[in-house]
Scaffold this active site. Structure first.
Site, PDB file in Angstrom:
ATOM      1  N   SER A 152      60.525  14.335   8.421  1.00  0.00           N
ATOM      2  CA  SER A 152      59.277  13.625   8.735  1.00  0.00           C
ATOM      3  C   SER A 152      59.278  12.281   8.022  1.00  0.00           C
ATOM      4  O   SER A 152      60.000  12.084   7.038  1.00  0.00           O
ATOM      5  CB  SER A 152      58.100  14.468   8.241  1.00  0.00           C
ATOM      6  OG  SER A 152      56.929  13.706   8.181  1.00  0.00           O
ATOM      7  N   TYR A 165      53.215  18.908   1.993  1.00  0.00           N
ATOM      8  CA  TYR A 165      54.051  18.640   3.176  1.00  0.00           C
ATOM      9  C   TYR A 165      55.069  17.532   2.881  1.00  0.00           C
ATOM     10  O   TYR A 165      56.234  17.642   3.257  1.00  0.00           O
ATOM     11  CB  TYR A 165      53.140  18.250   4.338  1.00  0.00           C
ATOM     12  CG  TYR A 165      53.830  18.025   5.660  1.00  0.00           C
ATOM     13  CD1 TYR A 165      54.320  19.090   6.404  1.00  0.00           C
ATOM     14  CD2 TYR A 165      53.967  16.743   6.184  1.00  0.00           C
ATOM     15  CE1 TYR A 165      54.933  18.883   7.639  1.00  0.00           C
ATOM     16  CE2 TYR A 165      54.578  16.524   7.417  1.00  0.00           C
ATOM     17  CZ  TYR A 165      55.068  17.607   8.133  1.00  0.00           C
ATOM     18  OH  TYR A 165      55.670  17.395   9.357  1.00  0.00           O
TER      19      TYR A 165
HETATM   20  P1  NAD Z   1      53.775  22.805  16.376  1.00  0.00           P
HETATM   21  O1  NAD Z   1      52.782  23.396  15.422  1.00  0.00           O
HETATM   22  O2  NAD Z   1      53.334  22.435  17.754  1.00  0.00           O
HETATM   23  O3  NAD Z   1      55.029  23.765  16.496  1.00  0.00           O
HETATM   24  C1  NAD Z   1      55.500  24.535  15.438  1.00  0.00           C
HETATM   25  C2  NAD Z   1      55.859  25.905  16.007  1.00  0.00           C
HETATM   26  O4  NAD Z   1      56.401  26.687  14.937  1.00  0.00           O
HETATM   27  C3  NAD Z   1      54.651  26.676  16.553  1.00  0.00           C
HETATM   28  O5  NAD Z   1      54.900  27.109  17.875  1.00  0.00           O
HETATM   29  C4  NAD Z   1      54.499  27.861  15.602  1.00  0.00           C
HETATM   30  O6  NAD Z   1      54.057  29.057  16.224  1.00  0.00           O
HETATM   31  C5  NAD Z   1      55.916  28.007  15.081  1.00  0.00           C
HETATM   32  N1  NAD Z   1      55.942  28.684  13.782  1.00  0.00           N
HETATM   33  C6  NAD Z   1      55.092  28.532  12.739  1.00  0.00           C
HETATM   34  N2  NAD Z   1      55.422  29.345  11.746  1.00  0.00           N
HETATM   35  C7  NAD Z   1      56.506  30.041  12.146  1.00  0.00           C
HETATM   36  C8  NAD Z   1      57.305  31.047  11.569  1.00  0.00           C
HETATM   37  N3  NAD Z   1      57.052  31.510  10.325  1.00  0.00           N
HETATM   38  N4  NAD Z   1      58.339  31.538  12.260  1.00  0.00           N
HETATM   39  C9  NAD Z   1      58.611  31.098  13.511  1.00  0.00           C
HETATM   40  N5  NAD Z   1      57.884  30.143  14.123  1.00  0.00           N
HETATM   41  C10 NAD Z   1      56.851  29.624  13.453  1.00  0.00           C
HETATM   42  O7  NAD Z   1      54.403  21.564  15.594  1.00  0.00           O
HETATM   43  P2  NAD Z   1      55.099  20.229  16.121  1.00  0.00           P
HETATM   44  O8  NAD Z   1      54.142  19.126  15.919  1.00  0.00           O
HETATM   45  O9  NAD Z   1      55.729  20.429  17.434  1.00  0.00           O
HETATM   46  O10 NAD Z   1      56.216  20.045  14.992  1.00  0.00           O
HETATM   47  C11 NAD Z   1      57.530  20.583  15.081  1.00  0.00           C
HETATM   48  C12 NAD Z   1      58.287  20.187  13.835  1.00  0.00           C
HETATM   49  O11 NAD Z   1      58.303  18.764  13.695  1.00  0.00           O
HETATM   50  C13 NAD Z   1      57.679  20.717  12.539  1.00  0.00           C
HETATM   51  O12 NAD Z   1      58.702  21.014  11.625  1.00  0.00           O
HETATM   52  C14 NAD Z   1      56.881  19.550  12.032  1.00  0.00           C
HETATM   53  O13 NAD Z   1      56.649  19.610  10.650  1.00  0.00           O
HETATM   54  C15 NAD Z   1      57.785  18.402  12.423  1.00  0.00           C
HETATM   55  N6  NAD Z   1      57.112  17.092  12.555  1.00  0.00           N
HETATM   56  C16 NAD Z   1      56.029  16.914  13.359  1.00  0.00           C
HETATM   57  C17 NAD Z   1      55.459  15.651  13.433  1.00  0.00           C
HETATM   58  C18 NAD Z   1      54.267  15.382  14.302  1.00  0.00           C
HETATM   59  O14 NAD Z   1      53.785  14.246  14.300  1.00  0.00           O
HETATM   60  N7  NAD Z   1      53.799  16.360  15.044  1.00  0.00           N
HETATM   61  C19 NAD Z   1      55.968  14.592  12.710  1.00  0.00           C
HETATM   62  C20 NAD Z   1      57.071  14.824  11.887  1.00  0.00           C
HETATM   63  C21 NAD Z   1      57.649  16.076  11.831  1.00  0.00           C
END
Ligand code: NAD
Length: 272
Positions: A152, A165
């Site tokens: 991130s 985070y």
């Molecule tokens: P999201 O919440 O839509 O997806 C995360 C998924 O992980 C969910 O479907 C959830 O059910 C699953 N999950 C949670 N805990 C779990 C577990 N213990 N075991 C298995 N699955 C589990 O999130 P997103 O926004 O699509 O983000 C995806 C990744 O990208 C994450 O690692 C997030 O930190 C990272 N990220 C997101 C952003 C953003 O702007 N959204 C920016 C930088 C990084």
């Protein structure tokens, strides 16, 4: 020279594959001929992604998995091996934050409960390391594979408020480098580990910080982010796909141990 971005026939395992960003990645890989195992704690979400792939004539399976539970990962690995025969690509997408671990007007840094900080560290760090142990071992045994972690912007420069985070994602970036070196030196130079560092994508887990629930307008923080993103918008999930295809394919054969920002120049901008 063939298509250096080719992923057809590859077996991809995607944790958090039911989520916003990784469902898009799952579909993009399947659309290019990869066989996709969609792993998620939320079985319904994983199944919906797998169903959407199959409806487009792709190959996918959904598995209910907790990335913090080694036994559940091992069961999933066995199912993937049984159905698809191997593992070529692992995307460690499960991750996230929660309000209880975020400093705010109503939650002073000094009062954040350790359980909330632990929850964020576990999900992002242990939830990346454990699947790498389980699925990475398959890669180590065959001497080939590609792993993508989800870091991130918060790892490059800690963001205000998201204390746990930011530290956790810095850990994910550090682990990405460590693992790349470890595989290359001890197992095979043909196993690579890189990370994506998305900038600001408006998704379920950060919406509460970026959009005012009452008015539907950008919060002050949301506006600040747009002002500091020279491209002038939030990312959309499809913005990640080009970089993903580059990193999982032979196009990036000599790229190993890097964290690639996909951030509309957020990390490049000094603010002046
Ligand atoms: P999201 O919440 O839509 O997806 C995360 C998924 O992980 C969910 O479907 C959830 O059910 C699953 N999950 C949670 N805990 C779990 C577990 N213990 N075991 C298995 N699955 C589990 O999130 P997103 O926004 O699509 O983000 C995806 C990744 O990208 C994450 O690692 C997030 O930190 C990272 N990220 C997101 C952003 C953003 O702007 N959204 C920016 C930088 C990084």
């Amino acid at each position: 020279m063939g298509d250096i971005f080719d992923v057809s026939g590859k077996v991809a395992v995607i944790t958090g594959g039911g989520g916003v960003l990784c469902s898009e990645m799952s579909k993009a890989l399947a659309a290019r001929g990869a066989k996709v195992a969609v792993l998620d704690l939320n079985e319904k979400a994983a199944q919906a992604v797998a169903d959407a792939i199959v409806a487009e004539n792709g190959t996918a399976m959904a598995l209910a998995v907790n990335v913090l539970d080694r036994a559940s990962l091992e069961t999933a690995r066995d199912e993937v091996l049984k159905a698809f025969g191997t593992v070529d690509i692992l995307i460690n997408g499960a991750g996230g934050n929660k309000p209880e671990a975020t400093a705010s007007g109503s939650m002073s840094f000094f009062d954040i409960p350790p359980e909330a900080i632990q929850w964020v560290f576990n999900l992002n760090i242990i939830g990346t390391i454990l699947p790498t142990q389980v699925f990475g071992k398959v890669m180590a045994d065959k001497g080939e594979g590609v792993i993508i972690n989800m870091s991130s912007m918060a790892a490059f420069r800690p963001l205000t408020r998201t204390v746990a985070y930011s530290a956790a994602k810095a850990g994910v970036s550090n682990f990405t480098q460590w693992m790349a070196v470890h595989f290359a030196q001890n197992y095979s130079p043909n196993i690579r580990v890189n990370a994506l560092a998305p900038g600001f994508f408006l998704t379920n887990q950060n919406e509460y910080l970026l959009i005012d629930k009452a008015t539907g307008q950008r919060t002050e923080r949301g506006q600040k982010i747009i002002d500091h993103t020279p491209v002038g918008r939030y990312g959309v999930p499809s913005d990640l796909i080009g970089t993903l295809l580059w990193l999982v394919s032979d196009a990036s054969k000599f790229v190993n141990g890097v964290v690639v920002p996909v951030d509309g120049a957020f990390s490049a901008y000094s603010g002046v």
